[in-house]
Scaffold this motif. Structure first.
Motif, PDB file in Angstrom:
ATOM      1  N   SER A  56     -87.250  42.732   3.774  1.00 28.66           N
ATOM      2  CA  SER A  56     -87.147  43.098   5.181  1.00 28.66           C
ATOM      3  C   SER A  56     -85.776  42.697   5.727  1.00 28.66           C
ATOM      4  CB  SER A  56     -88.257  42.401   5.985  1.00 28.66           C
ATOM      5  OG  SER A  56     -88.091  42.628   7.371  1.00 28.66           O
ATOM      6  N   PRO A  57     -85.066  43.627   6.412  1.00 29.71           N
ATOM      7  CA  PRO A  57     -83.753  43.273   6.968  1.00 29.71           C
ATOM      8  C   PRO A  57     -83.845  42.440   8.243  1.00 29.71           C
ATOM      9  CG  PRO A  57     -84.286  45.544   7.500  1.00 29.71           C
ATOM     10  CD  PRO A  57     -85.401  45.047   6.628  1.00 29.71           C
ATOM     11  N   THR A  58     -85.024  42.387   8.863  1.00 28.64           N
ATOM     12  CA  THR A  58     -85.164  41.677  10.146  1.00 28.64           C
ATOM     13  C   THR A  58     -85.874  40.334  10.020  1.00 28.64           C
ATOM     14  OG1 THR A  58     -87.220  42.902  10.590  1.00 28.64           O
ATOM     15  CG2 THR A  58     -85.167  43.833  11.441  1.00 28.64           C
ATOM     16  N   ASP A  59     -86.682  40.147   8.967  1.00 28.65           N
ATOM     17  CA  ASP A  59     -87.431  38.902   8.798  1.00 28.65           C
ATOM     18  C   ASP A  59     -87.153  38.361   7.395  1.00 28.65           C
ATOM     19  OD1 ASP A  59     -89.152  36.782   8.821  1.00 28.65           O
ATOM     20  OD2 ASP A  59     -90.951  37.923   9.327  1.00 28.65           O
ATOM     21  N   ARG A  60     -86.313  37.344   7.323  1.00 31.55           N
ATOM     22  CA  ARG A  60     -85.916  36.831   6.010  1.00 31.55           C
ATOM     23  C   ARG A  60     -87.007  35.987   5.366  1.00 31.55           C
ATOM     24  NH1 ARG A  60     -81.570  31.956   7.107  1.00 31.55           N
ATOM     25  NH2 ARG A  60     -82.849  30.721   8.543  1.00 31.55           N
ATOM     26  N   TYR A  61     -88.050  35.609   6.126  1.00 32.75           N
ATOM     27  CA  TYR A  61     -89.148  34.830   5.560  1.00 32.75           C
ATOM     28  C   TYR A  61     -90.306  35.699   5.098  1.00 32.75           C
ATOM     29  CZ  TYR A  61     -86.674  31.079   7.935  1.00 32.75           C
ATOM     30  OH  TYR A  61     -85.715  30.197   8.363  1.00 32.75           O
ATOM     31  N   LEU A  62     -90.233  37.005   5.286  1.00 31.23           N
ATOM     32  CA  LEU A  62     -91.316  37.900   4.914  1.00 31.23           C
ATOM     33  C   LEU A  62     -91.242  38.182   3.418  1.00 31.23           C
ATOM     34  CD1 LEU A  62     -93.704  39.571   5.983  1.00 31.23           C
ATOM     35  CD2 LEU A  62     -92.115  41.474   6.298  1.00 31.23           C
ATOM     36  N   GLY A  63     -92.123  37.533   2.655  1.00 30.40           N
ATOM     37  CA  GLY A  63     -92.205  37.755   1.210  1.00 30.40           C
ATOM     38  C   GLY A  63     -91.094  37.129   0.415  1.00 30.40           C
ATOM     39  N   SER A  64     -90.236  36.338   1.036  1.00 30.74           N
ATOM     40  CA  SER A  64     -89.140  35.715   0.287  1.00 30.74           C
ATOM     41  C   SER A  64     -88.602  34.517   1.062  1.00 30.74           C
ATOM     42  CB  SER A  64     -88.003  36.712   0.033  1.00 30.74           C
ATOM     43  OG  SER A  64     -87.395  37.089   1.263  1.00 30.74           O
ATOM     44  N   VAL A  65     -87.843  33.681   0.392  1.00 28.93           N
ATOM     45  CA  VAL A  65     -87.195  32.549   1.023  1.00 28.93           C
ATOM     46  C   VAL A  65     -85.830  32.368   0.350  1.00 28.93           C
ATOM     47  CG1 VAL A  65     -88.248  30.858  -0.549  1.00 28.93           C
ATOM     48  CG2 VAL A  65     -87.445  30.133   1.706  1.00 28.93           C
ATOM     49  N   THR A  66     -84.822  32.116   1.160  1.00 29.13           N
ATOM     50  CA  THR A  66     -83.451  31.972   0.668  1.00 29.13           C
ATOM     51  C   THR A  66     -82.919  30.600   1.069  1.00 29.13           C
ATOM     52  OG1 THR A  66     -83.100  34.362   0.902  1.00 29.13           O
ATOM     53  CG2 THR A  66     -81.140  32.983   0.654  1.00 29.13           C
ATOM     54  N   PHE A  67     -82.257  29.929   0.140  1.00 30.15           N
ATOM     55  CA  PHE A  67     -81.700  28.598   0.424  1.00 30.15           C
ATOM     56  C   PHE A  67     -80.451  28.411  -0.420  1.00 30.15           C
ATOM     57  CE2 PHE A  67     -84.656  28.290  -3.049  1.00 30.15           C
ATOM     58  CZ  PHE A  67     -84.041  27.442  -3.980  1.00 30.15           C
ATOM     59  N   SER A  68     -79.615  27.485   0.040  1.00 31.74           N
ATOM     60  CA  SER A  68     -78.382  27.158  -0.687  1.00 31.74           C
ATOM     61  C   SER A  68     -78.619  25.906  -1.530  1.00 31.74           C
ATOM     62  CB  SER A  68     -77.215  26.954   0.273  1.00 31.74           C
ATOM     63  OG  SER A  68     -77.493  25.883   1.156  1.00 31.74           O
ATOM     64  N   LEU A  69     -77.995  25.881  -2.684  1.00 34.01           N
ATOM     65  CA  LEU A  69     -78.175  24.764  -3.608  1.00 34.01           C
ATOM     66  C   LEU A  69     -76.797  24.308  -4.062  1.00 34.01           C
ATOM     67  CD1 LEU A  69     -80.146  23.031  -5.284  1.00 34.01           C
ATOM     68  CD2 LEU A  69     -80.083  24.808  -7.044  1.00 34.01           C
ATOM     69  N   ASP A  70     -76.536  23.032  -3.877  1.00 39.34           N
ATOM     70  CA  ASP A  70     -75.239  22.442  -4.260  1.00 39.34           C
ATOM     71  C   ASP A  70     -75.523  21.065  -4.851  1.00 39.34           C
ATOM     72  OD1 ASP A  70     -72.649  21.696  -4.579  1.00 39.34           O
ATOM     73  OD2 ASP A  70     -72.045  22.021  -2.503  1.00 39.34           O
ATOM     74  N   VAL A  71     -75.392  20.947  -6.154  1.00 40.36           N
ATOM     75  CA  VAL A  71     -75.691  19.710  -6.879  1.00 40.36           C
ATOM     76  C   VAL A  71     -74.394  19.111  -7.414  1.00 40.36           C
ATOM     77  CG1 VAL A  71     -76.985  18.659  -8.783  1.00 40.36           C
ATOM     78  CG2 VAL A  71     -77.938  20.617  -7.538  1.00 40.36           C
ATOM     79  N   GLY A  72     -74.183  17.849  -7.065  1.00 39.30           N
ATOM     80  CA  GLY A  72     -73.023  17.143  -7.557  1.00 39.30           C
ATOM     81  C   GLY A  72     -73.418  16.050  -8.538  1.00 39.30           C
ATOM     82  N   ALA A  73     -72.442  15.641  -9.331  1.00 34.81           N
ATOM     83  CA  ALA A  73     -72.718  14.613 -10.334  1.00 34.81           C
ATOM     84  C   ALA A  73     -72.803  13.251  -9.670  1.00 34.81           C
ATOM     85  CB  ALA A  73     -71.626  14.634 -11.401  1.00 34.81           C
ATOM     86  N   ASP A 127     -76.002   9.494  -6.354  1.00 31.16           N
ATOM     87  CA  ASP A 127     -76.104   8.866  -5.035  1.00 31.16           C
ATOM     88  C   ASP A 127     -77.555   8.936  -4.562  1.00 31.16           C
ATOM     89  OD1 ASP A 127     -75.772   7.819  -2.538  1.00 31.16           O
ATOM     90  OD2 ASP A 127     -74.477   9.431  -1.777  1.00 31.16           O
ATOM     91  N   ARG A 128     -78.244   7.803  -4.617  1.00 31.06           N
ATOM     92  CA  ARG A 128     -79.670   7.779  -4.270  1.00 31.06           C
ATOM     93  C   ARG A 128     -79.906   8.175  -2.810  1.00 31.06           C
ATOM     94  NH1 ARG A 128     -84.408   5.349  -6.084  1.00 31.06           N
ATOM     95  NH2 ARG A 128     -85.828   4.713  -4.408  1.00 31.06           N
ATOM     96  N   LYS A 129     -79.043   7.752  -1.919  1.00 29.88           N
ATOM     97  CA  LYS A 129     -79.230   8.049  -0.500  1.00 29.88           C
ATOM     98  C   LYS A 129     -79.153   9.544  -0.214  1.00 29.88           C
ATOM     99  CE  LYS A 129     -77.462   3.628   1.248  1.00 29.88           C
ATOM    100  NZ  LYS A 129     -76.442   2.985   2.107  1.00 29.88           N
ATOM    101  N   SER A 130     -78.421  10.287  -1.006  1.00 29.52           N
ATOM    102  CA  SER A 130     -78.237  11.717  -0.738  1.00 29.52           C
ATOM    103  C   SER A 130     -79.467  12.535  -1.092  1.00 29.52           C
ATOM    104  CB  SER A 130     -77.022  12.233  -1.515  1.00 29.52           C
ATOM    105  OG  SER A 130     -77.253  12.145  -2.915  1.00 29.52           O
TER     106      SER A 130
END
Length: 366
Positions: free
Chosen positions: A349-366, A180-183
């Motif tokens: 760091s338990p209070t700053d999730r952007y300090l030295g790291s980054v977290t994201f969700s990834l969901d890839v469909g066909a 799906d190109r639009k996605s």
């Protein structure tokens, strides 16, 4: 008020009456004889002081009696003490009063003040605001004179760097279908915008090619002198550069992301050793992430540091690490975390999730 005046009048009449009775009694008194046989006439009228004294005593007695007298029925009529309604003024009267307030021709006053009064008030406020403006300008001048526009005066509490990622559109969530190109088109467009300053032609014109692997120190120059910056070319990102694949792998189900460290003026990351990047599954099956590729390398080279600020490092380009998930499983929701690793780096760091790291969700469909 009427009751008080009536009491005073009655007291005056009584005092006059008793005084007249006293005079008559003294006038009718007979002459008395003494032991020697001689007769003396008694003074018929007492001195004025005695009469005045008796009159005052009588008046005081009458005052005491009046204080204990009961209230009359007329005094208990409270209706007479009610506030009378103020007559309503017509519109013409209000307009006339307003005109008179604005300009009184009889006293030559404008809004209730004469010309002299207005002059003194305006002079006072003009002087006051001139003084306040001068004080504010003086404080601002002293502040700007005492600080440098090129570096912070106090830099003793600098936190370790954070990390940002692209694309960053709907929070830290990347979800699309490869067919799906639009996605996924919005993700590719976001990557194009971030990598435009890294075009090879722009880097060749503005920055220099650096071959050393150490910090690029330029502290020996004048404070206001412009610092040189090392090149970071878009073509070095290879499969995640968008030059060979303008879709950045999203059309194939193998998406790319870009990672950058936050800029900190004068900061030397790693304390003499490069900072490297690692990515892994935080939530979800670990095998769902598959193979991970880094471009150009999984480290941030030391030659791009320190950063001297936007006034002196005009053409500075932050180094980028591109991450490609070449073997991610379809239709599997996972949470991915990428971390900075090195000396002086905090990534848990338990209070700053952007300090030295980054977290994201990834969901890839066909």
């Amino acid at each position: 008020m009427e009751n008080g005046s009536g009491l005073k009048a009655s007291r005056g009449l009584l005092s006059n009456h008793f005084a007249s009775l006293l005079r008559r009694k003294l006038q009718n008194m007979e002459p008395s004889s003494t032991e020697g046989g001689s007769e003396e006439k008694v003074v018929k009228s007492p001195p004025a002081k005695v009469i005045l004294k008796h009159g005052q005593e009588l008046e005081e007695e009458q005052d005491q009696l009046a204080e204990h007298q009961p209230l009359e029925q007329e005094d208990l009529n409270f209706e007479r003490w009610k506030r009378r309604p103020i007559p309503r003024r017509t519109l013409h009267q209000k307009i006339a009063d307003l005109k008179k307030y604005l300009w009184n021709a009889e006293t030559n006053e404008f809004m209730g003040r004469s010309g002299k009064s207005w002059s003194l008030i305006l002079l006072f406020y003009a002087g006051l605001y001139v003084f306040l403006a001068a004080m504010f300008g003086g404080c601002l001048f002293c502040l700007m004179w005492s600080i440098s526009p090129y570096h912070p005066t106090y830099n003793d509490r600098v936190m370790p760097p954070g990390m940002t990622m692209a694309p960053h559109l709907e929070g830290h969530e990347i979800a699309f279908n490869a067919s799906d190109r639009k996605s996924w088109k919005k993700y590719a467009r976001s990557m194009d915008e971030l990598l435009r300053p890294y075009n090879d032609g722009a880097q060749d014109r503005k920055n220099i090619r650096c071959t050393h692997d150490t910090y690029f120190m330029q502290d020996n120059l004048e404070e206001s002198a412009e610092r040189k910056a090392c090149q970071f070319k878009r073509s070095w990102l290879q499969d995640c550069s968008g030059l060979h694949d303008p879709h950045y792998g999203y059309s194939q189900g193998r998406p790319c992301i870009l990672l950058r460290m936050n800029r900190i003026l004068g900061y030397l990351p790693g304390q003499g050793k490069p900072i490297n990047v690692t990515c892994g599954v935080k939530k979800g099956p670990p095998e769902a992430l598959g193979e991970i590729q880094f471009f150009p390398k999984s480290i941030f080279d030391m030659k791009y540091y320190p950063y001297y600020g936007k006034l002196r490092h005009v053409n500075y380009s932050s180094p980028v690490v591109a991450v490609r998930f070449a073997g991610v499983q379809y239709d599997t929701h996972i949470q991915v975390q990428c971390k900075l690793n090195g000396k002086g780096i905090i990534n848990d760091s338990p209070t700053d999730r952007y300090l030295g790291s980054v977290t994201f969700s990834l969901d890839v469909g066909a």
